[in-house]
Design a protein around this motif. Structure first.
Motif, PDB file in Angstrom:
ATOM      1  N   ILE A 272      -2.413  -0.447  -7.093  1.00  0.00           N
ATOM      2  CA  ILE A 272      -2.312  -1.875  -7.421  1.00  0.00           C
ATOM      3  C   ILE A 272      -2.873  -2.830  -6.342  1.00  0.00           C
ATOM      4  O   ILE A 272      -3.585  -3.781  -6.683  1.00  0.00           O
ATOM      5  CB  ILE A 272      -0.846  -2.230  -7.791  1.00  0.00           C
ATOM      6  CG1 ILE A 272      -0.463  -1.527  -9.097  1.00  0.00           C
ATOM      7  CG2 ILE A 272      -0.629  -3.732  -7.917  1.00  0.00           C
ATOM      8  CD1 ILE A 272      -1.347  -1.826 -10.282  1.00  0.00           C
ATOM      9  N   PRO A 273      -2.585  -2.632  -5.050  1.00  0.00           N
ATOM     10  CA  PRO A 273      -3.150  -3.581  -4.072  1.00  0.00           C
ATOM     11  C   PRO A 273      -4.679  -3.648  -4.129  1.00  0.00           C
ATOM     12  O   PRO A 273      -5.259  -4.708  -3.886  1.00  0.00           O
ATOM     13  CB  PRO A 273      -2.671  -3.036  -2.722  1.00  0.00           C
ATOM     14  CG  PRO A 273      -1.422  -2.285  -3.058  1.00  0.00           C
ATOM     15  CD  PRO A 273      -1.688  -1.653  -4.397  1.00  0.00           C
ATOM     16  N   TYR A 274      -5.318  -2.535  -4.475  1.00  0.00           N
ATOM     17  CA  TYR A 274      -6.790  -2.523  -4.559  1.00  0.00           C
ATOM     18  C   TYR A 274      -7.268  -3.281  -5.805  1.00  0.00           C
ATOM     19  O   TYR A 274      -8.359  -3.818  -5.842  1.00  0.00           O
ATOM     20  CB  TYR A 274      -7.324  -1.086  -4.604  1.00  0.00           C
ATOM     21  CG  TYR A 274      -6.785  -0.226  -3.474  1.00  0.00           C
ATOM     22  CD1 TYR A 274      -7.380  -0.242  -2.212  1.00  0.00           C
ATOM     23  CD2 TYR A 274      -5.661   0.570  -3.665  1.00  0.00           C
ATOM     24  CE1 TYR A 274      -6.864   0.526  -1.174  1.00  0.00           C
ATOM     25  CE2 TYR A 274      -5.139   1.345  -2.631  1.00  0.00           C
ATOM     26  CZ  TYR A 274      -5.747   1.315  -1.400  1.00  0.00           C
ATOM     27  OH  TYR A 274      -5.225   2.062  -0.374  1.00  0.00           O
TER      28      TYR A 274
ATOM     29  N   ILE B  97       3.262  -9.536  -9.260  1.00  0.00           N
ATOM     30  CA  ILE B  97       3.019  -8.120  -8.983  1.00  0.00           C
ATOM     31  C   ILE B  97       4.050  -7.633  -7.975  1.00  0.00           C
ATOM     32  O   ILE B  97       4.523  -6.504  -8.017  1.00  0.00           O
ATOM     33  CB  ILE B  97       1.581  -7.950  -8.432  1.00  0.00           C
ATOM     34  CG1 ILE B  97       0.563  -8.224  -9.535  1.00  0.00           C
ATOM     35  CG2 ILE B  97       1.372  -6.577  -7.809  1.00  0.00           C
ATOM     36  CD1 ILE B  97       0.633  -7.290 -10.725  1.00  0.00           C
ATOM     37  N   HIS B  98       4.423  -8.527  -7.087  1.00  0.00           N
ATOM     38  CA  HIS B  98       5.358  -8.171  -6.019  1.00  0.00           C
ATOM     39  C   HIS B  98       6.198  -9.417  -5.754  1.00  0.00           C
ATOM     40  O   HIS B  98       6.063 -10.074  -4.706  1.00  0.00           O
ATOM     41  CB  HIS B  98       4.522  -7.780  -4.796  1.00  0.00           C
ATOM     42  CG  HIS B  98       5.302  -7.070  -3.772  1.00  0.00           C
ATOM     43  ND1 HIS B  98       5.671  -5.767  -3.879  1.00  0.00           N
ATOM     44  CD2 HIS B  98       5.820  -7.503  -2.614  1.00  0.00           C
ATOM     45  CE1 HIS B  98       6.369  -5.428  -2.829  1.00  0.00           C
ATOM     46  NE2 HIS B  98       6.475  -6.466  -2.049  1.00  0.00           N
ATOM     47  N   THR B  99       7.048  -9.745  -6.730  1.00  0.00           N
ATOM     48  CA  THR B  99       7.751 -11.031  -6.759  1.00  0.00           C
ATOM     49  C   THR B  99       8.500 -11.304  -5.448  1.00  0.00           C
ATOM     50  O   THR B  99       8.519 -12.432  -4.965  1.00  0.00           O
ATOM     51  CB  THR B  99       8.752 -11.036  -7.940  1.00  0.00           C
ATOM     52  OG1 THR B  99       8.082 -10.506  -9.088  1.00  0.00           O
ATOM     53  CG2 THR B  99       9.215 -12.432  -8.268  1.00  0.00           C
TER      54      THR B  99
ATOM     55  N   PHE C 264       0.819  -1.219   0.000  1.00  0.00           N
ATOM     56  CA  PHE C 264       0.000   0.000   0.000  1.00  0.00           C
ATOM     57  C   PHE C 264       0.851   1.267   0.000  1.00  0.00           C
ATOM     58  O   PHE C 264       0.732   2.117   0.883  1.00  0.00           O
ATOM     59  CB  PHE C 264      -0.980   0.005   1.187  1.00  0.00           C
ATOM     60  CG  PHE C 264      -2.043  -1.061   1.052  1.00  0.00           C
ATOM     61  CD1 PHE C 264      -3.213  -0.796   0.352  1.00  0.00           C
ATOM     62  CD2 PHE C 264      -1.862  -2.323   1.588  1.00  0.00           C
ATOM     63  CE1 PHE C 264      -4.188  -1.774   0.194  1.00  0.00           C
ATOM     64  CE2 PHE C 264      -2.823  -3.316   1.437  1.00  0.00           C
ATOM     65  CZ  PHE C 264      -3.986  -3.037   0.742  1.00  0.00           C
ATOM     66  N   CYS C 265       1.737   1.390  -0.971  1.00  0.00           N
ATOM     67  CA  CYS C 265       2.447   2.656  -1.168  1.00  0.00           C
ATOM     68  C   CYS C 265       1.383   3.723  -1.435  1.00  0.00           C
ATOM     69  O   CYS C 265       0.370   3.450  -2.081  1.00  0.00           O
ATOM     70  CB  CYS C 265       3.401   2.555  -2.360  1.00  0.00           C
ATOM     71  SG  CYS C 265       4.646   1.285  -2.137  1.00  0.00           S
ATOM     72  N   THR C 266       1.636   4.935  -0.969  1.00  0.00           N
ATOM     73  CA  THR C 266       0.560   5.935  -0.994  1.00  0.00           C
ATOM     74  C   THR C 266       0.225   6.432  -2.404  1.00  0.00           C
ATOM     75  O   THR C 266      -0.798   7.073  -2.602  1.00  0.00           O
ATOM     76  CB  THR C 266       0.921   7.147  -0.105  1.00  0.00           C
ATOM     77  OG1 THR C 266       2.207   7.644  -0.525  1.00  0.00           O
ATOM     78  CG2 THR C 266       0.953   6.768   1.359  1.00  0.00           C
TER      79      THR C 266
HETATM   80  S1  SF4 Z   1       2.761  -2.805  -6.321  1.00  0.00           S
HETATM   81 FE1  SF4 Z   1       4.770  -1.873  -5.797  1.00  0.00          FE
HETATM   82  S2  SF4 Z   1       4.365   0.330  -5.869  1.00  0.00           S
HETATM   83 FE2  SF4 Z   1       2.345  -0.691  -5.729  1.00  0.00          FE
HETATM   84  S3  SF4 Z   1       1.861  -0.795  -3.531  1.00  0.00           S
HETATM   85 FE3  SF4 Z   1       2.925  -2.694  -4.069  1.00  0.00          FE
HETATM   86  S4  SF4 Z   1       5.129  -2.240  -3.603  1.00  0.00           S
HETATM   87 FE4  SF4 Z   1       4.051  -0.295  -3.721  1.00  0.00          FE
END
Ligand code: SF4
Length: 440
Positions: free
Chosen positions: A162-164, A197-199, A156-158
């Motif tokens: 993507i997490p949503y 997405i977040h290997t 959840f970077c501000t």
């Molecule tokens: S996909 Fe990457 S940029 Fe997006 S919330 Fe996750 S770590 Fe952050």
């Protein structure tokens, strides 16, 4: 025989997902046709990472509905996950499937074809706990195969939506990854790129089995020359992973470690889970584990609150890290994220100026990294043939991700060539082949 056409927007994971969806249609007797042709089914795999992604997705959806008004139009991917109602309001859209239930897509298409009632198959992805295991046994690129090992992100970077759109981290079961990796190696793919997405988050939901464990298990796969990790966060580089990297003969000397900003205050406001000191320490340890590694990174320029001073600190930090390449993005407001509400947005003209400076620095650093390899040999997997000054050249990537061209012909494609770098370049190095090409 029924026909299906695909259009994919966005990232490498979307490209993998489209390949996997195509496997499902193929297993049900479909043939694939060009997106501009008349097809029975159109699948648009969408992107929502920026508002531009949404706009381009809508544009392609409309194009599909115009191509053949009788066809079934299916919209999937991240924009579909985030805005199913908006998409179903586009005349001609029949089915919206988000980032889950893709395994049932072909059945849903048959149902929609019979009933001709638009259907919304999107549900709350944040409650999903299981990785949707969709295989891709064959790729167009015969030398390098992607292997999706996880989906979702817990960070959840501000600035990021993507997490949503993708949900929380779901890892593919180790036995499924290893089974697929063995099959790809048996099919003579020389390199497997571990994607997600977040290997680097692989294993967070597996109760103790980590990316380091996976790398150790993959090391034992016969006929597999290289394993590439598509991306990893600095905060996920554990001592155990560093040990696995140091002991591996197969992991490529290339790690993509997104930095995003080179000032700890900006990183804190981005919710990035590390300071610049911690990031630098991880990079230092990676360089010890994998000598001469190419470290590449992402930088977001003009994040809200990035003052001139903060930006100058980032420039200096980026230079110190000696990245081999950088992807530079100007910050763009993404509705639905916390940073969209930050009041100290950076003016567009300032962003453009900073992007130009950062790209110039990226070019300088890429060239400096390539120059380190002058007159030295690299193992290059031959991928394609191009003409340079009317002479056919083989082009491929070395394990450190330098792109190299050298004189050769089709017989070398798919083989490993030892190439001496003669002219380093930030985009395409030139070299001469030293040893006869060999297959693994
Ligand atoms: S996909 Fe990457 S940029 Fe997006 S919330 Fe996750 S770590 Fe952050």
């Amino acid at each position: 025989m029924r026909t299906v056409a695909f259009h994919t927007l966005g990232c490498k994971v979307n490209q993998y997902d489209t390949e996997a969806i195509w496997q499902l249609f193929q297993a049900n007797g479909y043939t694939q046709v060009d997106f501009e042709a008349q097809a029975d089914v159109y699948v648009i795999n969408t992107c929502t990472v920026t508002h531009e992604g949404d706009r381009k997705s809508r544009q392609m959806i409309r194009r599909a509905t115009r191509n053949n008004p009788e066809s079934v139009v299916v919209v999937t991917g991240c924009y579909a996950q985030m805005a199913p109602g908006e998409i179903l309001s586009i005349t001609g859209v029949d089915l919206v499937v988000g980032n889950q239930y893709r395994a049932q897509m072909v059945d849903m298409v048959e149902k929609v074809r019979l009933e001709r009632v638009p259907y919304n198959a999107v549900s709350n992805i944040l409650t999903q706990k299981e990785f949707e295991d969709l295989d891709v046994p064959v790729f167009m690129d015969r030398t390098r195969a992607s292997l999706k090992i996880e989906d979702g992100c817990n960070h959840f970077c501000t600035f990021c939506i993507i997490p949503y759109a993708r949900g929380l981290v779901r890892s593919r079961k180790p036995e499924s990854v290893l089974f697929q990796a063995r099959r790809l190696a048996d099919a003579l793919y020389q390199e497997i790129v571990l994607t997600g997405i977040h290997t680097g988050g692989y294993g967070e939901d597996l109760g103790g089995y980590t990316l380091a464990n996976l790398l150790r298990d993959m090391e034992n796969i016969d006929n597999l020359l290289r394993i590439r990790i598509s991306s990893i966060e600095a905060s996920e580089i554990s001592d155990d992973l560093l040990l696995a990297l140091a002991n591996s003969k197969k992991v490529c000397r290339h790690l993509h470690i997104p930095l995003q900003a080179g000032h700890s205050e900006v990183l804190r406001r981005m919710n990035r889970h590390y300071t610049i000191e911690e990031y630098a320490e991880k990079v230092r340890k990676v360089r010890l584990a994998l000598p001469e590694v190419a470290i590449t990174s992402d930088i977001i320029v003009g994040f809200p609150g990035e003052t001139d001073e903060f930006f100058e600190t980032t420039v200096q930090f980026v230079r110190e890290q000696q990245f081999a390449d950088l992807h530079v993005f100007p910050y763009s407001i993404r509705k639905g994220t916390p940073a969209a509400k930050f009041t100290d947005q950076v003016p567009e003209d300032v962003k453009h100026e900073r992007v130009a400076r950062m790209i110039a620095l990226a070019d300088e650093l890429s060239l400096a990294y390539a120059k380190k390899w002058t007159d030295r040999p690299l193992a290059v997997i031959a991928e394609e043939i191009i003409e340079i000054d009317h002479v056919p050249h083989v082009v491929g990537h070395a394990d450190n991700y330098l792109k190299v061209a050298f004189t050769g012909d089709e017989t070398m494609l798919g083989q490993v060539c030892t190439v001496q770098i003669t002219q380093p370049d930030k985009e395409l190095c030139l070299g001469t082949m030293q040893k006869t090409a060999y297959a693994m």
